[in-house]
Design a protein around this motif. Structure first.
Motif, mmCIF file in Angstrom:
data_model
loop_
_atom_site.group_PDB
_atom_site.id
_atom_site.type_symbol
_atom_site.label_atom_id
_atom_site.label_comp_id
_atom_site.label_asym_id
_atom_site.label_seq_id
_atom_site.Cartn_x
_atom_site.Cartn_y
_atom_site.Cartn_z
ATOM 1 N N LEU A 895 0.813 -1.213 0.000
ATOM 2 C CA LEU A 895 0.000 0.000 0.000
ATOM 3 C C LEU A 895 0.848 1.265 0.000
ATOM 4 N N VAL A 896 1.889 1.288 0.822
ATOM 5 C CA VAL A 896 2.665 2.522 0.995
ATOM 6 C C VAL A 896 3.902 2.576 0.106
ATOM 7 N N GLY A 897 4.248 1.470 -0.532
ATOM 8 C CA GLY A 897 5.450 1.456 -1.365
ATOM 9 C C GLY A 897 5.198 2.008 -2.753
ATOM 10 N N ASP A 898 6.223 1.945 -3.588
ATOM 11 C CA ASP A 898 6.071 2.359 -4.980
ATOM 12 C C ASP A 898 4.999 1.507 -5.643
ATOM 13 N N ALA A 907 -8.359 -0.765 -4.906
ATOM 14 C CA ALA A 907 -8.870 -2.035 -5.404
ATOM 15 C C ALA A 907 -8.071 -3.197 -4.828
ATOM 16 N N ALA A 908 -6.765 -2.987 -4.637
ATOM 17 C CA ALA A 908 -5.913 -4.050 -4.123
ATOM 18 C C ALA A 908 -6.200 -4.353 -2.664
ATOM 19 N N CYS A 909 -6.284 -3.315 -1.856
ATOM 20 C CA CYS A 909 -6.270 -3.483 -0.403
ATOM 21 C C CYS A 909 -7.635 -3.399 0.252
ATOM 22 N N PHE A 910 -8.622 -2.853 -0.447
ATOM 23 C CA PHE A 910 -9.940 -2.693 0.158
ATOM 24 C C PHE A 910 -11.041 -3.203 -0.774
ATOM 25 N N PRO A 911 -10.984 -4.491 -1.122
ATOM 26 C CA PRO A 911 -12.028 -5.056 -1.986
ATOM 27 C C PRO A 911 -13.330 -5.206 -1.209
ATOM 28 N N PRO A 912 -14.430 -5.472 -1.892
ATOM 29 C CA PRO A 912 -15.698 -5.713 -1.191
ATOM 30 C C PRO A 912 -15.543 -6.817 -0.139
ATOM 31 N N GLY A 913 -16.188 -6.594 0.991
ATOM 32 C CA GLY A 913 -16.084 -7.533 2.102
ATOM 33 C C GLY A 913 -15.077 -7.113 3.139
ATOM 34 N N SER A 914 -14.087 -6.325 2.736
ATOM 35 C CA SER A 914 -13.071 -5.892 3.699
ATOM 36 C C SER A 914 -13.637 -4.820 4.604
#
Length: 952
Positions: A895-898, A907-914
């Motif tokens: 999340l915080v890197g390049d 979209a990567a870290c907070f998909p539906p259900g999260s």
């Protein structure tokens, strides 16, 4: 509307604790499935022919307050004395931070076996610490984490030696040191008989190394003898035999290690590392071996690998689900470990460090030396001359007098033969304890704790270092170790965070009120071989629990001896084997097992000497009755048993189950119904009434004992009346039938969990729980069937308590594997369902009754989102390799890197259900399993291998 007193209805606390959906939510879910009432759904799901006629009824359900009050009264019937009996069980002090932050912490006790390593890094590190601890203390190359108890570990070592020895002997004899604990000898004999292994029990001086494939020696011996077995081991090696040493883990802080003697295998118990005796269990047994034998070792091994970014990551190595892959060719049927207890023992070593462990061992030995000296000075003959913590005193005709005098002073001693008394001291032994023991011998004397005499000669002392890794040196302050345990827990995903929808594993609520009695001293501090009149509370609880389990299952008797589901399978088949032998039909040795059966089934059958004959499934996943009948007829003269799972492993109530049972009985066999899926049957159908002769029950599934990260478990077996006399017994109870576990009642200190669950729910509540488990599974199936397809359903289109989602088309059409789906679920904060079993490339989902509708919907939303992402891959809308599915799970570093990926961070870290605020973050990226097996590391890596952030 004004409230009226007459409107009051009793609120069912237990049902609302255990049953997730509210009545309103159930109505909404039923509408989605297409039914008006819950009973309508059950009628369409469970075949009428197998439905039980009488409801479960043993009186009204108890409130939490009443249940605890009742259980406390029963527990009060136990008498908690100071037990100096030894024989493999010792008093120990659980450090308070470990008690509170591990044993009583749902973050640790509700976790599942770490088959998904990315979300198990905390407990994997704790178990790696355990392996390192065991390897160091035993002086062996590699250890597992862990086995069930010392006696079964010894039996596993015998089987391992039988497989691995290159002895020129006829491979039919195994030598057992007569100084092994009695329960160890008995379990070895039980395990050896079906395998055709002759067990020779004798003094080590009588060992003929050329006549055996292996030998086991107790160190120190059960009566206290400390003996160096280097010469005996060398003699065995000269004849290409395997040497096993059963070693007391605490004594190894002072004594020469098994590895220094040249042992091939070391086994033992880590109970005295902070785990209460609990009337026999649960305790983590250990096994350690040389590098050359590592692939033959049963149980789980934790290894170190790397993740997709090259960072260190832990994982299960080598034998991950070995039974399900190799089936009857597996090393053993061990499936449950004692992970929670192994974590406790490892934390005990972390807490005390090498200096603390050595100080405890020295203190125990000094106390024993002072006790012995006091007895000798008053004319008593004390044996042996060299001991660690156990002595045997010759008292002649005064044996009973001394024993009773000790009890009067609150102390249990051990009866040895007809004229001796055994005494084993431990870390809880106080000055007053020693003086009370002297008093039982008629000696009035004060203990002088300043007297630091030793009875260990230089040749017996350890010279090698142990617990050298920094992890055993840095956590001295309570603040430090508390934070360490918290950091590890935060890396894991357990039931206290989210649903764990594992098919077949039944990850249901482990209610706090049910866990509370486990740590009561009335249950925790009893020795398994204490006088029976001191354990009346245990016996009352076990009797009542067994009565209720008999009502639930339709069986006539229950044995609580097996301390895991796999042990239950083994015990059940052993009971069948004993039954056939008693009727003069010992030649019956064929076991019919469907190809869809649990992998432990064929492994268990092999362990009792049975020939496994597979039965195929039809196109609907059911047992092919024609194939079953043909094979039963073909093997009619030798048919011993069939093993079936009901509802089926495919999650369906098969209509033909009674026919399969009738065919088996027609050809002289017995029916074993695997109880793994009992959560779909309680209150609705009874295996003992539909044709089963024996079943095991997973109390760590259906009856709420927590999984503990891979154990403890309990697998009691129920049998029909004709099998009762053939159940496994125990020498402590004068049984002629051998035991399968070290203690008479397996792991009894966790039985209060299941007992409390049954008392709280009552018969009607248990039945309602079953119905809702079926409702929840059918709700998930209804929501996801169009996106994935449900692989197997009944003729009415229904599933039982679990369903199989077919993800194979995603791989065929877009290269999206079942692993991709599982790892992407981590981003939504879920443990994956059971992967690729019983059908490769699928996910088996079991929500249990404990999950509310919101959690079921959150899971379904996550699965639907994953299906949409997979469709984008199939349609060419996103890169087939660089996409959220292939890169999952995503970490905070991602999340915080390049960021150079063709999809957004969100979209990567907070998909539906999260969950936004409370999102779970995987501590590592996807783990490279192949790298881990090629570069096997099974002890703690040096601190220099850790990255700068301190993550592991």
């Amino acid at each position: 509307m004004a409230f009226k007193l007459t409107d009051y209805e009793a609120y069912d606390f237990a049902n609302r604790r255990h049953i997730g959906p509210s009545p309103t939510e159930m109505a909404e879910m039923l509408k989605v499935i297409g039914f008006k009432t819950l009973d309508d759904l059950i009628d369409a799901t469970v075949p009428e022919a197998i439905r039980q006629q009488e409801p479960l009824d043993w009186g009204p359900a108890m409130t939490e307050r009443d249940a605890l009050y009742h259980m406390k009264e029963v527990a009060g019937q136990n008498k908690v004395l100071t037990s100096l009996i030894g024989q493999g069980y010792y008093g120990t002090s659980t450090p308070a931070p470990i008690l509170r932050n591990i044993l009583e912490n749902p973050a640790w006790y509700t976790a599942y076996t770490p088959y998904q390593p990315e979300i198990s890094q905390g407990r994997l590190e704790a178990l790696l610490n355990y392996q390192t601890m065991v390897s160091d203390l035993t002086g062996m190359d590699i250890a597992n984490a862990s086995l069930l108890d010392e006696a079964t570990a010894a039996a596993e070592a015998m089987a391992m030696a039988h497989r691995g020895a290159r002895s020129k002997a006829n491979n039919a004899a195994f030598f057992v040191d007569q100084n092994c604990h009695a329960q160890t000898i008995a379990v070895i004999q039980t395990r050896a008989a079906p395998l055709g292994i002759d067990v020779v029990v004798a003094d080590p001086d009588e060992l003929d190394p050329g006549a055996v494939f292996g030998a086991i020696f107790q160190y120190p011996g059960t009566y206290g003898h400390v003996r160096d077995f280097t010469d005996e081991i060398k003699a065995l090696h000269d004849h290409k035999g395997i040497a096993v040493v059963a070693a007391d883990i605490l004594s190894l802080a002072l004594l020469k290690s098994p590895g220094e003697m040249g042992a091939d295998i070391a086994i033992g118990s880590t109970q005295r590392f902070g785990v209460p005796m609990g009337y026999g269990g649960p305790h983590a047994a250990y096994m350690a071996t040389t590098d050359k034998l590592k692939r033959a070792m049963p149980g789980r091994i934790i290894g170190v690998s790397i993740d997709s970014r090259g960072n260190k990551a832990y994982r299960l190595a080598l034998q991950t689900r070995e039974q399900h892959i190799r089936r009857e060719k597996a090393n053993s049927n061990v499936c449950t470990a004692q992970a929670l207890l192994a974590v406790m023992a490892s934390m005990y070593a972390v807490y005390h460090g090498p200096d603390g462990i050595k100080a405890i061992a020295q203190s125990v030995h000094r106390k024993t030396s002072r006790l012995a000296a006091g007895l000798e000075e008053h004319g008593f003959k004390v044996e042996p001359e060299v001991f660690f913590d156990t002595i045997t005193v010759e008292v002649g005709p005064l044996q009973q007098t001394v024993m009773e005098a000790a009890v009067a002073r609150g102390i249990n001693l051990r009866k040895v033969g007809e004229t001796k008394v055994g005494i084993s001291l431990d870390e809880q032994t106080r000055k007053e304890t020693i003086e009370a023991v002297w008093g039982a011998f008629g000696i009035a004397r004060e203990d002088d704790s300043s007297n630091k005499q030793y009875r260990l000669p230089d040749y017996a002392l350890r010279e090698s270092a142990y617990l050298t890794h920094p992890i055993f040196h840095k956590n001295r302050a309570e603040a430090e170790i508390t934070r360490y345990m918290r950091r590890l827990a935060d890396r894991d995903l357990a039931l206290d965070r989210s649903m764990i929808p594992l098919g077949s594993c039944t990850m249901k609520l482990n209610a706090t009120v049910e866990m509370i009695p486990v740590t009561w001293p009335e249950f925790g501090n009893l020795h398994p071989f204490c006088p029976k009149d001191q354990a009346m509370g245990y016996h009352a609880m076990i009797e009542d629990l067994n009565d209720k389990l008999c009502q639930i299952t339709g069986y006539d008797a229950i044995s609580q001896q097996p301390n895991s589901g796999a042990q239950g399978e083994y015990a059940g088949l052993l009971t069948i084997r004993n039954y056939h032998a008693a009727r003069g039909e010992a030649h019956r040795n064929v076991c019919l097992i469907p190809t869809s059966a649990h992998g432990t089934n064929p492994a268990s059958a092999q362990m009792v000497g049975y020939k496994v004959v597979p039965v195929v499934a039809d196109d609907h996943g059911n047992i092919d009755v024609a194939d079953f009948r043909a094979k039963a007829e073909k093997h009619s003269d030798h048919l011993a048993a069939c093993m079936i799972t009901y509802p089926s492993t495919h999650g369906v109530f098969e209509d033909t189950v009674q026919e399969v049972c009738e065919i088996t009985h027609e050809h002289g066999g017995q029916v074993y119904i695997d109880g793994a899926n009992m959560n779909a049957m309680v209150g609705l159908a009874q295996p003992g009434k539909i044709g089963g002769d024996v079943s095991h029950l997973n109390l760590h599934k259906t009856f709420c004992i927590p999984h503990g990260g891979g154990g403890p478990g309990m697998g009691p077996i129920g049998v029909k009346s004709h099998l009762t006399d053939h159940l496994p017994g125990h020498p402590e109870y004068g049984s002629a039938v051998g035991p399968v576990s070290a203690a008479p009642f397996g792991s009894p200190s966790i039985l209060p969990v299941s007992w409390a669950y049954i008392l709280l729910m009552g018969g009607a509540g248990l039945t309602q729980a079953t119905k809702v488990a079926i409702l929840n599974a059918n709700y998930i199936a209804a929501r996801l069937k169009d996106a994935y397809g449900i692989l197997y359903t009944s003729a009415t289109g229904r599933v039982a308590h679990e369903c199989i989602l077919d993800t194979r088309a995603l791989n065929d059409e877009g290269g999206v594997t079942v692993d991709d789906v599982a790892k992407r679920l981590v981003d939504s904060g879920f443990h994956a369902p059971t992967m690729s079993w019983p059908v490769a490339g699928t996910l088996m989902v079991e929500p249990t009754e404990s999950e509310p509708k919101d959690e079921l919907d959150r899971f379904c939303d996550a699965m639907l989102s994953i299906r949409a992402e997979a469709q984008d891959v199939i349609d060419g809308k996103i890169d087939p390799q660089n996409n959220p599915l292939k890169n999952a799970p995503h970490t905070v570093r991602d999340l915080v890197g390049d960021w150079d990926r063709p999809y957004s961070r969100e979209a990567a870290c907070f998909p539906p259900g999260s969950l936004g605020v409370d999102k779970y973050w995987s501590p590592v990226n996807r783990v490279d399993n192949a790298y881990g097996d090629r570069n096997l590391i099974c002890t703690c890596p040096p601190m220099s291998d850790y990255d700068e952030s301190g993550d592991s």
